[in-house]
Motif scaffolding. Sequence first.
Motif, PDB file in Angstrom:
ATOM      1  N   MET B 244      -5.136  55.844  41.762  1.00  0.00           N
ATOM      2  CA  MET B 244      -4.338  54.984  40.970  1.00  0.00           C
ATOM      3  C   MET B 244      -3.585  55.951  39.860  1.00  0.00           C
ATOM      4  N   VAL B 245      -4.204  57.045  39.457  1.00  0.00           N
ATOM      5  CA  VAL B 245      -3.330  57.968  38.555  1.00  0.00           C
ATOM      6  C   VAL B 245      -2.276  58.630  39.131  1.00  0.00           C
ATOM      7  N   GLY B 246      -2.555  59.185  40.443  1.00  0.00           N
ATOM      8  CA  GLY B 246      -1.697  59.969  41.063  1.00  0.00           C
ATOM      9  C   GLY B 246      -0.687  59.321  41.735  1.00  0.00           C
ATOM     10  N   LEU B 285      -7.439  55.610  29.969  1.00  0.00           N
ATOM     11  CA  LEU B 285      -6.333  56.271  30.611  1.00  0.00           C
ATOM     12  C   LEU B 285      -5.918  55.080  31.984  1.00  0.00           C
ATOM     13  N   LEU B 286      -6.827  54.667  32.386  1.00  0.00           N
ATOM     14  CA  LEU B 286      -6.734  53.637  33.552  1.00  0.00           C
ATOM     15  C   LEU B 286      -5.789  52.491  32.985  1.00  0.00           C
ATOM     16  N   ILE B 287      -6.179  51.993  31.944  1.00  0.00           N
ATOM     17  CA  ILE B 287      -5.429  51.038  31.122  1.00  0.00           C
ATOM     18  C   ILE B 287      -3.910  51.173  30.826  1.00  0.00           C
ATOM     19  N   VAL B 288      -3.756  52.481  30.305  1.00  0.00           N
ATOM     20  CA  VAL B 288      -2.388  52.675  30.275  1.00  0.00           C
ATOM     21  C   VAL B 288      -1.720  53.177  31.586  1.00  0.00           C
ATOM     22  N   PHE B 292       1.899  51.287  32.167  1.00  0.00           N
ATOM     23  CA  PHE B 292       3.065  52.023  32.071  1.00  0.00           C
ATOM     24  C   PHE B 292       3.527  52.451  33.383  1.00  0.00           C
ATOM     25  N   LEU B 293       2.655  52.906  34.035  1.00  0.00           N
ATOM     26  CA  LEU B 293       2.804  53.377  35.518  1.00  0.00           C
ATOM     27  C   LEU B 293       2.106  52.741  36.692  1.00  0.00           C
ATOM     28  N   PRO B 294       2.556  51.592  36.838  1.00  0.00           N
ATOM     29  CA  PRO B 294       1.709  50.762  37.997  1.00  0.00           C
ATOM     30  C   PRO B 294       1.360  51.497  39.247  1.00  0.00           C
ATOM     31  N   ALA B 298       3.180  59.716  40.972  1.00  0.00           N
ATOM     32  CA  ALA B 298       3.929  60.155  41.954  1.00  0.00           C
ATOM     33  C   ALA B 298       4.758  58.814  42.129  1.00  0.00           C
ATOM     34  N   GLY B 299       4.218  57.782  42.311  1.00  0.00           N
ATOM     35  CA  GLY B 299       4.994  56.694  42.448  1.00  0.00           C
ATOM     36  C   GLY B 299       6.199  56.406  41.229  1.00  0.00           C
ATOM     37  N   ASP B 300       5.943  56.556  40.210  1.00  0.00           N
ATOM     38  CA  ASP B 300       6.896  56.206  39.328  1.00  0.00           C
ATOM     39  C   ASP B 300       7.517  57.579  38.476  1.00  0.00           C
ATOM     40  N   TRP B 301       7.582  58.357  39.482  1.00  0.00           N
ATOM     41  CA  TRP B 301       7.955  59.805  38.972  1.00  0.00           C
ATOM     42  C   TRP B 301       9.434  59.746  38.715  1.00  0.00           C
ATOM     43  N   PRO B 302      10.527  58.935  39.214  1.00  0.00           N
ATOM     44  CA  PRO B 302      11.796  58.630  38.684  1.00  0.00           C
ATOM     45  C   PRO B 302      11.726  58.345  37.199  1.00  0.00           C
ATOM     46  N   LYS B 303      10.810  57.176  37.049  1.00  0.00           N
ATOM     47  CA  LYS B 303      10.696  56.744  35.611  1.00  0.00           C
ATOM     48  C   LYS B 303      10.213  57.455  34.541  1.00  0.00           C
ATOM     49  N   LEU B 304       9.323  58.522  35.116  1.00  0.00           N
ATOM     50  CA  LEU B 304       8.712  59.594  34.286  1.00  0.00           C
ATOM     51  C   LEU B 304       9.946  60.378  33.982  1.00  0.00           C
TER      52      LEU B 304
END
Lengths: 241, 314
Positions: B244-246, B285-288, B292-294, B298-304
Amino acid sequence: MTAMLEVKGVSRFFGGLAAVNDVSFHVNKGEILALIGPNGAGKTTLFNVVDGFYPPSRGEVLFKGQLISNRKPHQICKLGIARTFQVVKPLQRMSVLDNVIASAFLRSKNKSEAQDIAVETMKFTDLYDDKDVISKSLPLGKRKRLEIARALATRPEMLLLDESFAGLNHAELNVSIEIIRKIKEKGITIMIIEHHMKVIMAISDRIVVLSYGEKLAEGTPAEIRENPAVIEAYLGEAQNA
Amino acid sequence: MDLKKYAPFIILGLLALLPLTGISTYMLHVLIIVIMWSVIGMAWNLLGGYCGQVSFGHAAFFGMGAYTAGLLYEKLGMSAWWGLPISVPVVTVFALVMGFIFLRLRGPFFALGTLAMGVILRITAENLTGFTGGDLGIMIRERTWVDKTWYFYIILILAAVTYYVIKKVVESKLGYYFVAIREDQDAAESLGIDTTLYKTIALCLSAVITGLAGAFYMNYMGYIDPKVVFALHDISVVTIMVVMVGGVATFSGPIIGALIMVLLAEVIRSIPKLGMAHHTFFGILLIVIIIFLPNGIAGDWPKLKKIFAKGKTA
């Protein structure tokens, strides 16, 4: 003409409710057979029985003389019957191209072959310009066409179309009618559920009318138009609306 | 040169050279654990991320791999390294049985089934004292190497092979079928996809890779007991968190997730007093991440990237 599909005395009960009750008819090779009837007549249930999602409670379905009513949907698809869904089910987070490739794999050995089939099918259904669009964001008209493209990419001998015209605007309607005609020219047998009378009368060779789960009438568009029982049960209702 | 295409090889090369630089034993240990978690994360990602069958019980496969290695050593006097090859058929058979029972369930029901399976195996291992040694666990009395270098290379090879196999699978017909099943099982079925068969394949592959990581763990740590290797929080849930985090359904996601999760755990545990509360931090961390990065890092890299770019201009 030989029968492509035979539906013999099929009933399907949900609890005490007979959604389809003792319905028999056949579809000839190469023809377009329309299945019409008021809402709740059992059209989609019948599709689900033919396509293997529900086993029939009674009766049997034969495809090219072979019993298929004891098989699963994926086996029936492999035998050569593909379908579309009334409530469209695109593989949402995949591009249009990937959607079609996923179904083209059924008849191809490797990815490049699947890709060729997919591109050919998308050109045929006029979706090629949208190939990289994520299917979740397609407008309804194109999503309906994606359903058809995906079904065609499995290289079926028979196509079941469940309300592929519902909710389309005039321009989209004409595109889809043209596509159905082209599919017929390819020699693919079609069974179609539709509410759009103009479309039905224009494209179908024969019509089967269902009402409250039972077969009310069967015949050519001209015969159906003249049939008093049908007018009362279905067209009469439509005229009042 | 296409940097993105060669990135995995470059990273692999650099990692392979790392033990030669005189890196500390502690750092090497942390790296071994990071790589092991990457393997487990990649395995879970295949089933949960691509095929959409969310498992809350991957500790079952991890523990089964670990116990296969441990019992071969304890009962048959073989080297625990035999656990790596032998865990493959053992875990496959187990996954087939499990799949037969649980893969007819969909969505949350499958998740709950796997959750139960993990717990059942832990309790079984605790109570079959004659066979598993129960809570006393299994200890390997003579370690293969005192030095960690070879353990590092073994897990690195396992990770590289896993990465390669999963990439090949996901880009093939199997991958398309897995994603089709995830997106809509009825649609997939009507496209001629034998959903039961392909879900079983995903489950078996995922289980076997996780089992291999478990067998490695037995060899590396030299001690296992049911509470460690069949742990719900520390294995099953952490596996999901790593992915999930990655980033779910990405190639690099599980690796990034493993790096973050293991380093975070090490850092938090070293803080006096607060160290015991590392699960709390994981939860926050999981909640955040979910809010913010569902799609994970890696999946939301452009957003980051956008967020950081904004920070620079402001």
